[in-house]
Design a protein around this motif. Structure first.
Motif, short mmCIF file in Angstrom:
data_model
loop_
_atom_site.label_atom_id
_atom_site.label_comp_id
_atom_site.label_asym_id
_atom_site.label_seq_id
_atom_site.Cartn_x
_atom_site.Cartn_y
_atom_site.Cartn_z
N SER A 59 -44.02 73.30 2.25
CA SER A 59 -44.41 74.31 3.23
C SER A 59 -43.20 74.79 4.01
CB SER A 59 -45.46 73.74 4.18
OG SER A 59 -44.89 72.68 4.95
N THR B 128 -42.66 74.61 7.13
CA THR B 128 -42.25 73.61 8.12
C THR B 128 -41.74 72.33 7.47
OG1 THR B 128 -44.46 72.66 8.23
CG2 THR B 128 -43.95 74.47 9.76
N ASP C 194 -43.76 70.12 6.43
CA ASP C 194 -44.76 69.09 6.70
C ASP C 194 -45.65 68.80 5.49
OD1 ASP C 194 -45.17 70.42 10.02
OD2 ASP C 194 -43.96 68.73 9.34
N ASP C 195 -45.86 69.78 4.67
CA ASP C 195 -46.70 69.62 3.49
C ASP C 195 -45.83 69.65 2.25
OD1 ASP C 195 -49.25 71.59 1.80
OD2 ASP C 195 -48.92 69.42 1.84
N SER D 96 -50.24 80.05 5.55
CA SER D 96 -50.02 79.08 6.61
C SER D 96 -48.58 78.61 6.62
CB SER D 96 -50.94 77.88 6.39
OG SER D 96 -50.56 76.79 7.22
N TYR D 97 -48.07 78.33 7.81
CA TYR D 97 -46.73 77.74 7.92
C TYR D 97 -46.75 76.25 7.55
CZ TYR D 97 -45.17 81.89 10.49
OH TYR D 97 -44.85 83.17 10.86
N TYR D 98 -47.95 75.66 7.61
CA TYR D 98 -48.03 74.20 7.54
C TYR D 98 -48.46 73.69 6.17
CZ TYR D 98 -47.91 75.12 12.49
OH TYR D 98 -47.55 75.57 13.72
N LEU D 99 -48.91 74.58 5.31
CA LEU D 99 -49.38 74.18 3.99
C LEU D 99 -48.63 74.95 2.92
CD1 LEU D 99 -53.24 74.21 4.67
CD2 LEU D 99 -51.72 72.22 4.63
N CYS D 100 -48.48 74.33 1.76
CA CYS D 100 -47.90 75.06 0.64
C CYS D 100 -48.98 75.24 -0.42
CB CYS D 100 -46.67 74.36 0.06
SG CYS D 100 -46.95 72.72 -0.65
#
Length: 132
Positions: free
Chosen positions: A55, A57, A59-60, A108-112
């Motif tokens: 992701s 970020t 995170d993912d 989303s910024y948080y998921l890929c």
């Protein structure tokens, strides 16, 4: 936006390679750090397979079961580059490896994304051949 993948080649089983994918042509103010990135691979006659993604970020992070524990994805936003480090390579890893970026406004910024259909820009691919 352009993606340039490199680093493929011929390697013996058990060996390692590191793929790189450099992105260029961003809209000013929207660099690589805004977007999720993925690596996919394809062999003739088969569908494109998701290998890994990260992701925006970081995170993912996702790995296909077939590569989990052997491959590592990372990103260097300052260099506009995503990497795929591949270790303990197997003949079944032989494929053309493509990098992709998800620049959709709805993402989303948080998921890929795990599906290739959710990526809108693709690199040309780099061939990895693993001999037994």
């Amino acid at each position: 936006l352009q993606l340039q993948a490199s680093g493929g080649g011929l390697v013996q089983a058990g060996g390692s390679l590191r793929l790189s994918c450099v992105a260029s042509g961003f809209i000013p103010g929207y660099g690589l750090d805004y977007y999720a990135l993925g690596w996919f691979r394809q062999v003739p006659g088969k569908e494109r397979e998701g290998v890994s993604c990260i992701s925006s970020t970081g995170d993912d992070i996702y790995y296909a079961d077939s590569v989990k524990g052997r491959f590592n994805i990372s990103r260097d936003n300052a260099k506009n580059t995503v990497y795929l480090e591949m270790n303990s390579l197997k003949p079944e890893d032989t494929a053309v490896y493509h990098c992709a970026i998800d620049t959709r406004a709805s993402s989303s910024y948080y998921l890929c994304p795990k599906s290739p259909y959710d990526y809108d820009n693709w690199g040309q691919g780099t061939l990895v051949t693993v001999s037994s």
